[in-house]
Design a protein around this motif. Structure first.
Motif, PDB file in Angstrom:
ATOM      1  N   SER A  56       0.830  -1.205   0.000  1.00 50.26           N
ATOM      2  CA  SER A  56       0.000   0.000   0.000  1.00 50.26           C
ATOM      3  C   SER A  56       0.860   1.249   0.000  1.00 50.26           C
ATOM      4  O   SER A  56       1.953   1.271   0.568  1.00 50.26           O
ATOM      5  N   THR A  57       0.339   2.288  -0.651  1.00 47.84           N
ATOM      6  CA  THR A  57       0.992   3.591  -0.670  1.00 47.84           C
ATOM      7  C   THR A  57      -0.038   4.632  -0.283  1.00 47.84           C
ATOM      8  O   THR A  57      -1.127   4.690  -0.879  1.00 47.84           O
ATOM      9  N   LEU A  58       0.270   5.425   0.718  1.00 41.66           N
ATOM     10  CA  LEU A  58      -0.654   6.443   1.185  1.00 41.66           C
ATOM     11  C   LEU A  58      -1.003   7.405   0.052  1.00 41.66           C
ATOM     12  O   LEU A  58      -0.133   7.941  -0.619  1.00 41.66           O
ATOM     13  N   GLY A  59      -2.309   7.582  -0.167  1.00 42.74           N
ATOM     14  CA  GLY A  59      -2.780   8.486  -1.209  1.00 42.74           C
ATOM     15  C   GLY A  59      -2.888   7.863  -2.579  1.00 42.74           C
ATOM     16  O   GLY A  59      -3.398   8.499  -3.511  1.00 42.74           O
ATOM     17  N   THR A  60      -2.442   6.611  -2.729  1.00 41.23           N
ATOM     18  CA  THR A  60      -2.455   5.962  -4.044  1.00 41.23           C
ATOM     19  C   THR A  60      -3.381   4.751  -4.088  1.00 41.23           C
ATOM     20  O   THR A  60      -4.147   4.554  -5.035  1.00 41.23           O
ATOM     21  N   GLY A  61      -3.328   3.911  -3.069  1.00 42.20           N
ATOM     22  CA  GLY A  61      -4.181   2.726  -3.048  1.00 42.20           C
ATOM     23  C   GLY A  61      -3.519   1.547  -2.370  1.00 42.20           C
ATOM     24  O   GLY A  61      -2.380   1.635  -1.892  1.00 42.20           O
ATOM     25  N   THR A  62      -4.254   0.442  -2.335  1.00 44.96           N
ATOM     26  CA  THR A  62      -3.811  -0.757  -1.623  1.00 44.96           C
ATOM     27  C   THR A  62      -3.994  -1.985  -2.506  1.00 44.96           C
ATOM     28  O   THR A  62      -4.944  -2.075  -3.287  1.00 44.96           O
ATOM     29  N   ARG A  63      -3.070  -2.931  -2.341  1.00 45.50           N
ATOM     30  CA  ARG A  63      -3.130  -4.192  -3.087  1.00 45.50           C
ATOM     31  C   ARG A  63      -2.893  -5.330  -2.100  1.00 45.50           C
ATOM     32  O   ARG A  63      -1.872  -5.373  -1.423  1.00 45.50           O
ATOM     33  N   PHE A  64      -3.852  -6.247  -2.027  1.00 44.95           N
ATOM     34  CA  PHE A  64      -3.747  -7.401  -1.140  1.00 44.95           C
ATOM     35  C   PHE A  64      -3.926  -8.652  -1.985  1.00 44.95           C
ATOM     36  O   PHE A  64      -4.896  -8.784  -2.734  1.00 44.95           O
ATOM     37  N   SER A  65      -2.972  -9.574  -1.891  1.00 45.45           N
ATOM     38  CA  SER A  65      -3.072 -10.810  -2.667  1.00 45.45           C
ATOM     39  C   SER A  65      -2.790 -12.011  -1.772  1.00 45.45           C
ATOM     40  O   SER A  65      -2.021 -11.921  -0.821  1.00 45.45           O
ATOM     41  N   PHE A  66      -3.451 -13.121  -2.071  1.00 39.99           N
ATOM     42  CA  PHE A  66      -3.199 -14.357  -1.336  1.00 39.99           C
ATOM     43  C   PHE A  66      -3.306 -15.551  -2.273  1.00 39.99           C
ATOM     44  O   PHE A  66      -4.029 -15.512  -3.283  1.00 39.99           O
ATOM     45  N   THR A  67      -2.549 -16.587  -1.935  1.00 37.65           N
ATOM     46  CA  THR A  67      -2.511 -17.802  -2.761  1.00 37.65           C
ATOM     47  C   THR A  67      -2.896 -18.991  -1.912  1.00 37.65           C
ATOM     48  O   THR A  67      -2.394 -19.173  -0.798  1.00 37.65           O
ATOM     49  N   LEU A  68      -3.810 -19.801  -2.454  1.00 35.88           N
ATOM     50  CA  LEU A  68      -4.292 -20.997  -1.764  1.00 35.88           C
ATOM     51  C   LEU A  68      -4.058 -22.231  -2.614  1.00 35.88           C
ATOM     52  O   LEU A  68      -4.266 -22.195  -3.839  1.00 35.88           O
ATOM     53  N   ARG A  69      -3.637 -23.319  -1.973  1.00 33.49           N
ATOM     54  CA  ARG A  69      -3.476 -24.580  -2.664  1.00 33.49           C
ATOM     55  C   ARG A  69      -4.729 -25.413  -2.451  1.00 33.49           C
ATOM     56  O   ARG A  69      -5.187 -25.581  -1.320  1.00 33.49           O
ATOM     57  N   GLU A  70      -5.284 -25.927  -3.538  1.00 31.31           N
ATOM     58  CA  GLU A  70      -6.499 -26.739  -3.447  1.00 31.31           C
ATOM     59  C   GLU A  70      -6.146 -28.151  -2.965  1.00 31.31           C
ATOM     60  O   GLU A  70      -5.079 -28.676  -3.293  1.00 31.31           O
ATOM     61  N   PRO A  71      -7.028 -28.771  -2.189  1.00 35.42           N
ATOM     62  CA  PRO A  71      -6.755 -30.114  -1.691  1.00 35.42           C
ATOM     63  C   PRO A  71      -6.812 -31.145  -2.819  1.00 35.42           C
ATOM     64  O   PRO A  71      -7.463 -30.941  -3.833  1.00 35.42           O
ATOM     65  N   GLY A  72      -6.161 -32.274  -2.581  1.00 38.54           N
ATOM     66  CA  GLY A  72      -6.212 -33.361  -3.546  1.00 38.54           C
ATOM     67  C   GLY A  72      -5.089 -33.317  -4.560  1.00 38.54           C
ATOM     68  O   GLY A  72      -4.284 -32.423  -4.588  1.00 38.54           O
TER      69      GLY A  72
END
Length: 245
Positions: free
Chosen positions: A229-245
């Motif tokens: 995130s940058t103040l005054g510019t915006g935010t980016r949140f990312s996450f990665t999940l592994r599927e079972p099996g």
């Protein structure tokens, strides 16, 4: 005892100590909730009701106080809901199921109070098929918190406030990114945003539990995640999940 047995006992002991420390911290946090976050809205509501009694002959004043009391009660209700969400996450196991990610996004989109900002848009970018295998309830809570944050902390002075959800996958894992053009987060606050009850700004109401709960759920799901995130510019949140099996 052999060296292996001693090492095992020490490892178990360390895990128990870590668990005990976390439990004590959560108990301290709960005491704080009761003494401050729950009591404050109650006392505010009581004060507003007392004022209403004194202004009983002035309908406009009474309605104003009633409106403020209603907002205070809604804030209290939000805090209680978040506490229950956190409690359920701590007590229940993962519930894996197959579903279409787009259905969750649509539900969240319909739940946004866009009357407050008709120009706000939720953009979607899907780079792969969106049928996934994951804990639907937890994923819904995580995305709702992140998207709602983007709506709450949008920049009021721009004509095109927006949040974008980006989905991609490879092999048995998928990545979801939420990025916005909102207020952003100050650099000195980035290390605190996952703390229970931390509020990075006083410009809007919030429980201070949203990102804390997201973090706890993502850890339980075994996800890796990243906040930029940058103040005054915006935010980016990312996450990665592994599927079972």
């Amino acid at each position: 005892a052999t060296f292996t047995e001693v090492a095992y006992i020490l490892a178990v002991n360390n895990r128990l100590n870590e668990s005990l420390i976390k439990t004590n911290q959560e108990l301290d946090n709960f005491v704080y909730i009761v003494s401050h976050d729950l009591r404050s809205p109650l006392m505010l509501t009581k004060g507003l009701l007392d004022l209403s009694k004194r202004k009983i002959d002035d309908k406009n004043e009474v309605l104003k106080y009633m409106d403020l009391a209603g907002k205070s009660i809604n804030n209290l209700d939000d805090i209680i809901k978040e506490i229950l969400t956190y409690s359920r996450n701590a007590r229940t196991g993962l519930q894996q199921e197959r579903f279409d990610l787009k259905t969750i996004v649509q539900e969240i989109k319909e739940g946004l109070d866009l009357k407050e900002c008709p120009s706000f848009t939720l953009l979607e970018e899907y780079k792969n098929p969106t049928t996934i295998n994951a804990d639907k309830g937890r994923l819904h809570t995580i995305l709702r918190n992140l998207i709602t944050n983007s709506f709450k902390y949008r920049k009021k002075e721009i004509s095109n406030p927006s949040v974008k959800i980006i989905f991609s996958r490879s092999d048995k894992q998928f990545t979801i990114t939420i990025e916005d053009n909102g207020q952003g987060i100050a650099e000195e606050s980035l290390g605190k945003v996952y703390d229970m009850f931390y509020r990075g700004t006083s410009s809007t109401s919030g429980t201070g539990l949203g990102l804390y709960i997201c973090k706890e759920m993502l850890l339980k799901m075994g996800a890796s995640f990243r906040l930029e995130s940058t103040l005054g510019t915006g935010t980016r949140f990312s996450f990665t999940l592994r599927e079972p099996g």
